[in-house]
Design a protein around this motif. Structure first.
Motif, mmCIF file in Angstrom:
data_model
loop_
_atom_site.group_PDB
_atom_site.id
_atom_site.type_symbol
_atom_site.label_atom_id
_atom_site.label_comp_id
_atom_site.label_asym_id
_atom_site.label_seq_id
_atom_site.Cartn_x
_atom_site.Cartn_y
_atom_site.Cartn_z
ATOM 1 N N GLU A 14 0.859 -1.184 0.000
ATOM 2 C CA GLU A 14 0.000 0.000 0.000
ATOM 3 C C GLU A 14 0.897 1.236 0.000
ATOM 4 O OE1 GLU A 14 -1.603 -2.494 1.988
ATOM 5 O OE2 GLU A 14 -3.259 -2.562 0.532
ATOM 6 N N THR A 15 0.628 2.154 -0.938
ATOM 7 C CA THR A 15 1.338 3.437 -0.937
ATOM 8 C C THR A 15 0.392 4.425 -0.275
ATOM 9 O OG1 THR A 15 2.160 2.819 -3.134
ATOM 10 C CG2 THR A 15 2.594 5.070 -2.389
ATOM 11 N N SER A 16 0.810 4.992 0.851
ATOM 12 C CA SER A 16 -0.145 5.809 1.602
ATOM 13 C C SER A 16 0.504 7.061 2.187
ATOM 14 C CB SER A 16 -0.772 4.957 2.713
ATOM 15 O OG SER A 16 -1.715 5.694 3.446
ATOM 16 N N ALA A 17 -0.283 8.129 2.233
ATOM 17 C CA ALA A 17 0.142 9.384 2.868
ATOM 18 C C ALA A 17 -1.048 9.950 3.633
ATOM 19 C CB ALA A 17 0.617 10.393 1.818
ATOM 20 N N ALA A 32 -6.622 14.891 8.970
ATOM 21 C CA ALA A 32 -7.062 15.878 7.974
ATOM 22 C C ALA A 32 -7.202 15.236 6.602
ATOM 23 C CB ALA A 32 -6.067 17.031 7.916
ATOM 24 N N SER A 33 -6.398 14.208 6.333
ATOM 25 C CA SER A 33 -6.536 13.507 5.048
ATOM 26 C C SER A 33 -5.821 12.168 5.122
ATOM 27 C CB SER A 33 -5.947 14.331 3.901
ATOM 28 O OG SER A 33 -4.555 14.483 4.085
ATOM 29 N N LEU A 34 -6.315 11.218 4.343
ATOM 30 C CA LEU A 34 -5.662 9.906 4.251
ATOM 31 C C LEU A 34 -5.881 9.370 2.843
ATOM 32 C CD1 LEU A 34 -4.338 7.287 5.238
ATOM 33 C CD2 LEU A 34 -6.535 6.596 6.215
ATOM 34 N N VAL A 35 -4.773 9.101 2.163
ATOM 35 C CA VAL A 35 -4.846 8.535 0.813
ATOM 36 C C VAL A 35 -4.144 7.179 0.844
ATOM 37 C CG1 VAL A 35 -4.180 8.844 -1.613
ATOM 38 C CG2 VAL A 35 -4.845 10.828 -0.228
ATOM 39 N N ILE A 36 -4.827 6.145 0.376
ATOM 40 C CA ILE A 36 -4.237 4.792 0.338
ATOM 41 C C ILE A 36 -4.389 4.255 -1.075
ATOM 42 C CG2 ILE A 36 -4.277 2.454 1.293
ATOM 43 C CD1 ILE A 36 -5.881 3.563 3.679
ATOM 44 N N LEU A 37 -3.252 3.949 -1.691
ATOM 45 C CA LEU A 37 -3.298 3.346 -3.021
ATOM 46 C C LEU A 37 -2.854 1.888 -2.882
ATOM 47 C CD1 LEU A 37 -3.739 4.157 -6.039
ATOM 48 C CD2 LEU A 37 -1.254 4.290 -6.180
ATOM 49 N N SER A 38 -3.779 0.949 -3.104
ATOM 50 C CA SER A 38 -3.424 -0.472 -2.996
ATOM 51 C C SER A 38 -2.900 -0.942 -4.344
ATOM 52 C CB SER A 38 -4.654 -1.297 -2.614
ATOM 53 O OG SER A 38 -5.055 -0.949 -1.322
ATOM 54 N N GLN A 39 -1.724 -1.562 -4.316
ATOM 55 C CA GLN A 39 -1.110 -2.009 -5.570
ATOM 56 C C GLN A 39 -1.780 -3.309 -6.012
ATOM 57 O OE1 GLN A 39 3.011 -2.503 -4.518
ATOM 58 N NE2 GLN A 39 3.332 -0.313 -4.169
ATOM 59 N N VAL A 64 0.622 10.525 -4.457
ATOM 60 C CA VAL A 64 -0.180 10.170 -3.274
ATOM 61 C C VAL A 64 0.017 11.237 -2.188
ATOM 62 C CG1 VAL A 64 -0.325 8.499 -1.370
ATOM 63 C CG2 VAL A 64 -0.323 7.691 -3.736
ATOM 64 N N ILE A 65 1.252 11.668 -1.990
ATOM 65 C CA ILE A 65 1.534 12.702 -0.973
ATOM 66 C C ILE A 65 0.877 14.025 -1.375
ATOM 67 C CG2 ILE A 65 3.358 14.112 0.063
ATOM 68 C CD1 ILE A 65 5.169 11.650 -0.015
ATOM 69 N N GLU A 66 0.994 14.385 -2.642
ATOM 70 C CA GLU A 66 0.394 15.647 -3.111
ATOM 71 C C GLU A 66 -1.132 15.619 -2.943
ATOM 72 O OE1 GLU A 66 1.263 18.541 -3.693
ATOM 73 O OE2 GLU A 66 -0.572 19.266 -4.653
ATOM 74 N N ARG A 67 -1.712 14.460 -3.209
ATOM 75 C CA ARG A 67 -3.174 14.325 -3.049
ATOM 76 C C ARG A 67 -3.572 14.486 -1.570
ATOM 77 N NH1 ARG A 67 -6.865 10.858 -5.818
ATOM 78 N NH2 ARG A 67 -8.852 10.990 -4.717
ATOM 79 N N ALA A 68 -2.782 13.908 -0.676
ATOM 80 C CA ALA A 68 -3.079 14.032 0.760
ATOM 81 C C ALA A 68 -2.998 15.495 1.185
ATOM 82 C CB ALA A 68 -2.116 13.184 1.575
ATOM 83 N N ALA A 306 -1.108 5.354 6.233
ATOM 84 C CA ALA A 306 -0.164 6.339 6.760
ATOM 85 C C ALA A 306 -0.713 7.119 7.952
ATOM 86 C CB ALA A 306 0.226 7.315 5.649
ATOM 87 N N ALA A 307 -2.039 7.066 8.193
ATOM 88 C CA ALA A 307 -2.585 7.817 9.337
ATOM 89 C C ALA A 307 -2.023 7.254 10.639
ATOM 90 C CB ALA A 307 -4.112 7.736 9.332
ATOM 91 N N MET A 308 -1.936 5.917 10.716
ATOM 92 C CA MET A 308 -1.423 5.297 11.947
ATOM 93 C C MET A 308 0.065 5.616 12.125
ATOM 94 S SD MET A 308 -1.347 1.275 10.828
ATOM 95 C CE MET A 308 0.063 0.584 9.918
#
Ligand code: KG4
Ligand code: ZN
Length: 353
Positions: A14-17, A32-39, A64-68, A306-308
């Motif tokens: 998972e790529t996450s920010a 405030a935001s959480l983006v998770i991209l599952s490969q 992913v970071i920019e989106r977060a 990435a939130a955790m």
């Protein structure tokens, strides 16, 4: 003091920010935001291919970071610190996140903190449940780990029991392969088991009635033999999934109840990808009713995210910790503050001087 923490997670597939804002003192920050991209590339191979995971992280992480950042509505100048998973995990995958986090923090002169992935899973339920705090017992069940921990305080972890062979999630994934289901196996087994007959296959409950350690490889072999013996796998598949899931969950929850009993804690935290199983949280709540409150995050926060990582990193930053530019990815990074398991009866914690 870090008011806004960027979290980065790339330890597996998972790529996450995520961005957390506004914590101070004992008041935890808010998501405030959480983006998770599952490969999804790994699905065609039936398991995570490390080299492909690293490359996919590299391709996706900046976006992913920019989106977060955009979803949080914050500018880069608002970010005070970068928290990144430094291990345990796939070393190449971890490296992408660590190098990116170091570059970001260095370029913008921000604090950097390396986070242990398992400590992230422990903090996950606090993102939605800010009142949740030690003491508690925790069952961390993921694709790579099965750990039962006594948590008297954040940062102090006593190992009560671990698996001697396969992790619980690994057993779900392997049995899913035996049953011809996709990867990851846990969700597929849970869906199928819901339609299965609990009375047709009764599988062994390894080590259930002794101590706090786990073993799942014998159970996996028992399912293998049952699959081989099946004259009609199409007909038996859901019943096999149900029998297997019931056996794993029975062992996990029996040990969790034993850990509650020996520690005397009134809260039991479930964490890690397997804690996405509603069947697991329902069984734990049922068996621990009147003994302990079962705390479990929603599936989005139990799976790798990435939130955790930002939440655990925020706590470490609050303690005055910082990583320096030598921070490196470490595949077998030990949980900080972990003391080994001790024989019964459990001795009390040494008094702090
Ligand atoms: O924590 P996680 O996302 O990644 C690791 O750090 O390993 O855990 C992934 C594991 C996989 O083995 C997956 O099959 C399992 O969690 N899992 C489940 C369920 N959802 C995910 N296992 C059982 N039931 C589920 N619903
Ligand atoms: Zn994990």
């Amino acid at each position: 003091m870090a008011d806004v923490v960027l979290g980065i997670e790339t330890s597996c597939d998972e790529t996450s920010a995520a961005l957390l804002v506004g914590g101070s003192g004992s008041r935890p920050p808010e998501l405030a935001s959480l983006v998770i991209l599952s490969q999804d590339i790994h699905q065609v191979f039936g398991g995570v291919v490390p080299e492909l995971a690293s490359r996919a992280h590299l391709a996706a992480l900046p976006a992913v970071i920019e989106r977060a950042r955009a979803e949080a509505g914050l500018s880069w100048s608002a970010v005070d610190a970068v928290a990144v998973t430094a291990g345990p995990g796939l070393v190449g995958a971890l490296l992408v996140g660590v190098v990116y986090a170091k570059a970001l923090a260095y370029a913008r002169d921000r604090a950097l903190i390396g986070v242990n992935h398992l400590e992230g899973h422990l903090f996950a339920p606090t993102v939605e449940d800010p009142e949740l705090a030690p003491p508690f017992v925790a069952l961390l069940v993921s694709g790579g780990h099965t750990l039962l921990l006594d948590v008297p305080a954040w940062g102090r972890y006593r190992l009560l029991g671990a698996t001697r062979d396969d992790a619980a999630g690994e057993a779900f994934d392997k049995v899913a392969t035996l049953l011809g289901l996709g990867f990851p196996g846990g969700p597929a087994i849970e869906r199928l088991a819901a339609t299965g007959d609990p009375g047709r296959f009764t599988f062994p409950r390894p080590m259930r009635d002794e101590g706090l350690e786990f073993s799942f490889s014998g159970l996996k072999t028992a399912v293998l033999y049952a699959v081989r013996a099946s004259a009609d796998l199409e007909r038996d598949r859901a019943d096999l999934a149900r029998g297997f899931q019931d056996a794993v969950l029975d062992v996990l929850v029996t040990k969790l109840a034993r850990a509650v009993d020996v520690t005397g804690h009134r809260v039991a935290v479930l964490g890690g990808g397997v804690a996405c199983s509603r069947a697991l949280s329902a069984l734990a709540a049922e068996r621990l009713s009147g003994l302990a409150r079962v705390a479990v995050a929603s599936p989005r926060l139990n799976a790798d995210n990435a939130a955790m990582i930002a939440r655990a990193g925020w706590w470490r930053l609050q303690q005055g910790e910082r990583s320096d530019w030598r921070l490196d990815a470490q595949a077998d990074l030990p949980l900080p503050g972990l003391v080994p398991s001790s024989p019964f009866p459990l001795p009390s914690w040494p008094k702090s001087s």
